[in-house]
Design a protein around this motif. Structure first.
Motif, PDB file in Angstrom:
ATOM      1  N   VAL A  23      20.481 -25.178 -16.618  1.00 15.35           N
ATOM      2  CA  VAL A  23      20.672 -23.649 -16.892  1.00 15.35           C
ATOM      3  C   VAL A  23      21.171 -23.500 -18.098  1.00 15.35           C
ATOM      4  O   VAL A  23      22.669 -23.895 -18.339  1.00 15.35           O
ATOM      5  N   ALA A  24      20.346 -22.606 -18.816  1.00 20.50           N
ATOM      6  CA  ALA A  24      21.118 -22.286 -20.344  1.00 20.50           C
ATOM      7  C   ALA A  24      22.391 -21.248 -19.877  1.00 20.50           C
ATOM      8  O   ALA A  24      22.212 -20.448 -19.327  1.00 20.50           O
TER       9      ALA A  24
ATOM     10  N   TYR B 292      26.324 -32.802 -17.673  1.00 21.39           N
ATOM     11  CA  TYR B 292      26.185 -31.368 -17.421  1.00 21.39           C
ATOM     12  C   TYR B 292      25.616 -31.117 -16.106  1.00 21.39           C
ATOM     13  O   TYR B 292      24.334 -31.266 -15.883  1.00 21.39           O
ATOM     14  N   ARG B 293      26.269 -30.475 -15.081  1.00 20.88           N
ATOM     15  CA  ARG B 293      25.691 -30.159 -13.910  1.00 20.88           C
ATOM     16  C   ARG B 293      25.858 -28.514 -13.742  1.00 20.88           C
ATOM     17  O   ARG B 293      27.182 -28.240 -13.594  1.00 20.88           O
ATOM     18  N   PRO B 294      24.717 -27.877 -13.827  1.00 21.76           N
ATOM     19  CA  PRO B 294      25.395 -26.292 -13.539  1.00 21.76           C
ATOM     20  C   PRO B 294      25.951 -25.978 -12.384  1.00 21.76           C
ATOM     21  O   PRO B 294      27.024 -24.881 -12.483  1.00 21.76           O
TER      22      PRO B 294
ATOM     23  N   GLY C 140      24.358 -22.318  -7.167  1.00 21.69           N
ATOM     24  CA  GLY C 140      25.080 -22.143  -5.816  1.00 21.69           C
ATOM     25  C   GLY C 140      24.782 -23.799  -5.267  1.00 21.69           C
ATOM     26  O   GLY C 140      24.276 -24.686  -5.898  1.00 21.69           O
ATOM     27  N   LYS C 141      25.786 -24.168  -4.610  1.00 24.01           N
ATOM     28  CA  LYS C 141      25.862 -25.635  -4.037  1.00 24.01           C
ATOM     29  C   LYS C 141      24.395 -26.121  -3.403  1.00 24.01           C
ATOM     30  O   LYS C 141      24.129 -27.240  -3.709  1.00 24.01           O
ATOM     31  N   ALA C 142      23.567 -25.280  -2.849  1.00 25.08           N
ATOM     32  CA  ALA C 142      22.248 -25.819  -2.470  1.00 25.08           C
ATOM     33  C   ALA C 142      21.255 -25.888  -3.517  1.00 25.08           C
ATOM     34  O   ALA C 142      20.395 -26.547  -3.438  1.00 25.08           O
TER      35      ALA C 142
END
Length: 69
Positions: free
Chosen positions: A39-40, A21-23, A30-32
């Motif tokens: 992030v729920a 899981y990667r928000p 955002g990519k940054a």
């Protein structure tokens, strides 16, 4: 994705899912903010839970903090 799991199950193959899981990949940050590992989000949770019935094993990699030696 689910069709392949269902096909595998019908043919006697065990199934697993490693939740990486990667928000940022779900459009929640955002990519940054790629280092943000959680992030729920109810929609993401619902989507992942809807696939669980077809799986024999569910894994989740533990993210380790970066440490300076």
């Amino acid at each position: 994705m689910l069709n392949s799991y269902e096909f595998a199950k019908r043919n006697g193959t065990r199934t697993s899912l490693d939740i990486d899981y990667r928000p940022v990949l779900w459009g929640l940050t955002g990519k940054a903010e790629g280092e943000n590992r959680f992030v729920a989000n109810d929609k993401v949770t619902e989507h992942l839970q809807s696939s669980c019935y077809a799986l024999d094993k569910i894994c989740h990699a533990v993210t380790h903090e970066k440490r300076t030696v």
